[in-house]
Design a protein around this motif. Structure first.
Motif, PDB file in Angstrom:
ATOM      1  N   THR A   1    -105.437 -28.231 -13.648  1.00 16.20           N
ATOM      2  CA  THR A   1    -104.693 -27.890 -13.245  1.00 16.20           C
ATOM      3  C   THR A   1    -103.409 -28.681 -14.284  1.00 16.20           C
ATOM      4  OG1 THR A   1    -104.055 -29.829 -11.312  1.00 16.20           O
ATOM      5  CG2 THR A   1    -104.927 -27.163 -11.204  1.00 16.20           C
ATOM      6  N   LYS A   2    -103.407 -30.060 -14.240  1.00 15.55           N
ATOM      7  CA  LYS A   2    -102.176 -30.489 -15.294  1.00 15.55           C
ATOM      8  C   LYS A   2    -102.077 -29.711 -16.483  1.00 15.55           C
ATOM      9  CE  LYS A   2    -100.184 -34.985 -16.700  1.00 15.55           C
ATOM     10  NZ  LYS A   2    -101.760 -36.369 -16.931  1.00 15.55           N
ATOM     11  N   SER A   3    -102.959 -29.127 -17.695  1.00 14.35           N
ATOM     12  CA  SER A   3    -103.254 -28.531 -18.127  1.00 14.35           C
ATOM     13  C   SER A   3    -102.371 -27.077 -18.107  1.00 14.35           C
ATOM     14  CB  SER A   3    -104.355 -28.938 -18.912  1.00 14.35           C
ATOM     15  OG  SER A   3    -104.561 -29.369 -19.635  1.00 14.35           O
ATOM     16  N   MET A   4    -103.086 -26.429 -17.341  1.00 11.19           N
ATOM     17  CA  MET A   4    -102.503 -24.958 -16.705  1.00 11.19           C
ATOM     18  C   MET A   4    -100.890 -25.177 -16.444  1.00 11.19           C
ATOM     19  SD  MET A   4    -104.380 -22.991 -14.211  1.00 11.19           S
ATOM     20  CE  MET A   4    -104.089 -21.275 -13.992  1.00 11.19           C
ATOM     21  N   LYS A   5    -100.437 -26.124 -15.778  1.00 11.05           N
ATOM     22  CA  LYS A   5     -98.972 -25.968 -15.627  1.00 11.05           C
ATOM     23  C   LYS A   5     -98.547 -26.762 -16.719  1.00 11.05           C
ATOM     24  CE  LYS A   5     -99.332 -28.304 -10.772  1.00 11.05           C
ATOM     25  NZ  LYS A   5     -98.893 -29.405 -10.456  1.00 11.05           N
ATOM     26  N   LYS A   6     -98.507 -27.221 -17.604  1.00  9.99           N
ATOM     27  CA  LYS A   6     -97.794 -26.998 -19.005  1.00  9.99           C
ATOM     28  C   LYS A   6     -98.061 -26.158 -19.673  1.00  9.99           C
ATOM     29  CE  LYS A   6     -98.410 -31.654 -20.975  1.00  9.99           C
ATOM     30  NZ  LYS A   6     -99.461 -32.808 -22.117  1.00  9.99           N
ATOM     31  N   GLU A   7     -99.626 -25.675 -20.094  1.00 15.25           N
ATOM     32  CA  GLU A   7     -99.252 -24.507 -20.472  1.00 15.25           C
ATOM     33  C   GLU A   7     -99.231 -22.752 -19.891  1.00 15.25           C
ATOM     34  OE1 GLU A   7    -103.546 -24.601 -22.769  1.00 15.25           O
ATOM     35  OE2 GLU A   7    -103.149 -26.511 -22.539  1.00 15.25           O
TER      36      GLU A   7
ATOM     37  N   PRO B   1     -97.038 -22.355 -16.974  1.00 17.58           N
ATOM     38  CA  PRO B   1     -96.605 -22.216 -15.855  1.00 17.58           C
ATOM     39  C   PRO B   1     -95.741 -21.185 -14.943  1.00 17.58           C
ATOM     40  CG  PRO B   1     -95.002 -22.472 -17.856  1.00 17.58           C
ATOM     41  CD  PRO B   1     -96.314 -22.186 -18.224  1.00 17.58           C
ATOM     42  N   ASP B   2     -95.671 -20.161 -15.743  1.00 19.26           N
ATOM     43  CA  ASP B   2     -95.640 -18.799 -14.760  1.00 19.26           C
ATOM     44  C   ASP B   2     -96.591 -18.247 -14.303  1.00 19.26           C
ATOM     45  OD1 ASP B   2     -96.467 -18.696 -17.065  1.00 19.26           O
ATOM     46  OD2 ASP B   2     -96.722 -16.104 -17.040  1.00 19.26           O
ATOM     47  N   ILE B   3     -97.547 -18.629 -14.831  1.00 22.19           N
ATOM     48  CA  ILE B   3     -99.230 -17.979 -13.813  1.00 22.19           C
ATOM     49  C   ILE B   3     -99.136 -19.500 -12.642  1.00 22.19           C
ATOM     50  CG2 ILE B   3    -101.638 -18.308 -13.689  1.00 22.19           C
ATOM     51  CD1 ILE B   3    -101.061 -17.117 -16.674  1.00 22.19           C
ATOM     52  N   VAL B   4     -98.783 -20.563 -12.813  1.00 23.17           N
ATOM     53  CA  VAL B   4     -99.489 -21.030 -11.540  1.00 23.17           C
ATOM     54  C   VAL B   4     -98.389 -21.266 -11.108  1.00 23.17           C
ATOM     55  CG1 VAL B   4     -99.287 -23.560 -11.292  1.00 23.17           C
ATOM     56  CG2 VAL B   4    -100.413 -23.363 -13.291  1.00 23.17           C
ATOM     57  N   ALA B   5     -97.113 -20.921 -11.125  1.00 22.06           N
ATOM     58  CA  ALA B   5     -95.805 -20.522 -10.328  1.00 22.06           C
ATOM     59  C   ALA B   5     -96.345 -19.890  -9.323  1.00 22.06           C
ATOM     60  CB  ALA B   5     -94.138 -20.479 -10.547  1.00 22.06           C
ATOM     61  N   ARG B   6     -96.505 -18.208 -10.082  1.00 20.98           N
ATOM     62  CA  ARG B   6     -96.879 -17.726  -9.136  1.00 20.98           C
ATOM     63  C   ARG B   6     -98.322 -17.251  -8.304  1.00 20.98           C
ATOM     64  NH1 ARG B   6     -99.349 -12.113 -12.410  1.00 20.98           N
ATOM     65  NH2 ARG B   6     -98.603 -13.426 -13.714  1.00 20.98           N
ATOM     66  N   TYR B   7     -99.737 -18.601  -8.222  1.00 20.66           N
ATOM     67  CA  TYR B   7     -99.876 -18.647  -7.770  1.00 20.66           C
ATOM     68  C   TYR B   7    -100.140 -19.647  -7.194  1.00 20.66           C
ATOM     69  CZ  TYR B   7    -102.311 -14.224  -9.825  1.00 20.66           C
ATOM     70  OH  TYR B   7    -103.158 -12.864 -10.018  1.00 20.66           O
ATOM     71  N   THR B   8     -99.075 -20.208  -6.189  1.00 22.43           N
ATOM     72  CA  THR B   8     -98.718 -21.830  -5.781  1.00 22.43           C
ATOM     73  C   THR B   8     -98.367 -21.396  -4.220  1.00 22.43           C
ATOM     74  OG1 THR B   8     -98.406 -22.913  -8.048  1.00 22.43           O
ATOM     75  CG2 THR B   8     -97.897 -23.945  -5.991  1.00 22.43           C
ATOM     76  N   ILE B   9     -98.705 -21.760  -4.182  1.00 27.69           N
ATOM     77  CA  ILE B   9     -98.119 -21.604  -2.196  1.00 27.69           C
ATOM     78  C   ILE B   9     -97.501 -23.130  -1.278  1.00 27.69           C
ATOM     79  CG2 ILE B   9     -99.841 -19.712  -1.906  1.00 27.69           C
ATOM     80  CD1 ILE B   9    -101.680 -21.416   0.135  1.00 27.69           C
ATOM     81  N   ASN B  10     -96.808 -22.670  -0.998  1.00 30.68           N
ATOM     82  CA  ASN B  10     -96.462 -24.592  -0.140  1.00 30.68           C
ATOM     83  C   ASN B  10     -97.332 -24.551   1.162  1.00 30.68           C
ATOM     84  OD1 ASN B  10     -94.498 -25.225  -2.176  1.00 30.68           O
ATOM     85  ND2 ASN B  10     -93.010 -23.488  -0.851  1.00 30.68           N
ATOM     86  N   THR B  11     -98.116 -25.411   1.139  1.00 30.29           N
ATOM     87  CA  THR B  11     -98.141 -26.159   2.809  1.00 30.29           C
ATOM     88  C   THR B  11     -97.767 -26.694   3.228  1.00 30.29           C
ATOM     89  OG1 THR B  11     -99.649 -27.738   1.750  1.00 30.29           O
ATOM     90  CG2 THR B  11    -100.655 -25.344   2.097  1.00 30.29           C
ATOM     91  N   PHE B  12     -97.887 -27.281   4.498  1.00 33.35           N
ATOM     92  CA  PHE B  12     -97.023 -28.329   5.896  1.00 33.35           C
ATOM     93  C   PHE B  12     -98.483 -28.217   6.603  1.00 33.35           C
ATOM     94  CE2 PHE B  12     -95.079 -29.336   9.406  1.00 33.35           C
ATOM     95  CZ  PHE B  12     -94.247 -30.175   9.396  1.00 33.35           C
ATOM     96  N   CYS B  13     -98.088 -29.938   6.480  1.00 37.60           N
ATOM     97  CA  CYS B  13     -99.468 -30.826   7.895  1.00 37.60           C
ATOM     98  C   CYS B  13     -98.806 -31.647   8.100  1.00 37.60           C
ATOM     99  CB  CYS B  13    -100.277 -31.024   6.920  1.00 37.60           C
ATOM    100  SG  CYS B  13    -100.015 -32.510   5.278  1.00 37.60           S
ATOM    101  N   LYS B  14     -98.474 -32.896   9.404  1.00 36.21           N
ATOM    102  CA  LYS B  14     -97.864 -33.668   9.653  1.00 36.21           C
ATOM    103  C   LYS B  14     -99.410 -34.372   9.593  1.00 36.21           C
ATOM    104  CE  LYS B  14     -95.574 -33.423  13.548  1.00 36.21           C
ATOM    105  NZ  LYS B  14     -95.234 -32.905  14.617  1.00 36.21           N
ATOM    106  N   ARG B  15     -98.885 -36.184   9.033  1.00 36.27           N
ATOM    107  CA  ARG B  15     -99.464 -37.623   8.831  1.00 36.27           C
ATOM    108  C   ARG B  15     -99.033 -38.612   9.708  1.00 36.27           C
ATOM    109  NH1 ARG B  15     -99.779 -39.419   3.161  1.00 36.27           N
ATOM    110  NH2 ARG B  15     -99.062 -37.460   2.165  1.00 36.27           N
ATOM    111  N   LEU B  16    -100.583 -39.356  10.659  1.00 38.37           N
ATOM    112  CA  LEU B  16     -99.912 -39.989  11.234  1.00 38.37           C
ATOM    113  C   LEU B  16     -99.783 -41.513  10.763  1.00 38.37           C
ATOM    114  CD1 LEU B  16     -99.518 -41.245  14.076  1.00 38.37           C
ATOM    115  CD2 LEU B  16    -101.628 -41.196  14.505  1.00 38.37           C
ATOM    116  N   ILE B  17     -98.939 -41.793  10.574  1.00 42.53           N
ATOM    117  CA  ILE B  17     -98.542 -43.265   9.352  1.00 42.53           C
ATOM    118  C   ILE B  17     -98.615 -44.214  10.934  1.00 42.53           C
ATOM    119  CG2 ILE B  17     -98.300 -44.981   8.019  1.00 42.53           C
ATOM    120  CD1 ILE B  17     -97.301 -42.204   6.269  1.00 42.53           C
ATOM    121  N   ILE B  18     -99.821 -45.455  10.864  1.00 40.93           N
ATOM    122  CA  ILE B  18     -99.455 -46.659  11.577  1.00 40.93           C
ATOM    123  C   ILE B  18     -99.265 -47.666  10.677  1.00 40.93           C
ATOM    124  CG2 ILE B  18     -99.515 -48.321  13.965  1.00 40.93           C
ATOM    125  CD1 ILE B  18    -101.186 -45.072  14.531  1.00 40.93           C
ATOM    126  N   ALA B  19     -97.634 -48.271  10.564  1.00 42.13           N
ATOM    127  CA  ALA B  19     -97.732 -49.893  10.118  1.00 42.13           C
ATOM    128  C   ALA B  19     -97.535 -50.942  10.831  1.00 42.13           C
ATOM    129  CB  ALA B  19     -96.739 -49.440   9.074  1.00 42.13           C
TER     130      ALA B  19
END
Length: 89
Positions: A63-69, A71-89
């Motif tokens: 994906t790193k090379s694909m994003k570089k070479e 980028p339009d195709i990567v943008a077309r097939y990229t989706i955003n996701t959402f999750c919640k993370r529990l962090i206890i410090a």
């Protein structure tokens, strides 16, 4: 749940996480001993167990090379996701 109860739960969680880490180390050590015993053998059988330790070949998209070479195709097939993370410090 009160703050006192929450702190008690957090202490309990910390204790169990420490035990989990200790168990994971023991599991890894035993697995390493088994791998060492197997040597170059990919499969061994005991009276009650079948043990396999084989290399697995796979393919992945660079994906790193694909994003570089492309980028339009990567943008077309990229989706955003959402999750919640529990962090206890």
């Amino acid at each position: 749940m009160s703050t006192t109860e929450l702190n008690a739960k957090l202490r309990e969680l910390k204790k169990y996480k420490a035990k989990q880490a200790e168990l994971n180390e023991k599991i890894s050590a035993i697995e390493d001993e088994i791998k060492s015993f197997m040597g170059d053998n990919e499969e061994l059988r005991t009276g009650t167990h079948k043990i396999t330790y084989k290399g697995i070949e796979g393919t992945r998209i660079d994906t790193k090379s694909m994003k570089k070479e492309l980028p339009d195709i990567v943008a077309r097939y990229t989706i955003n996701t959402f999750c919640k993370r529990l962090i206890i410090a």
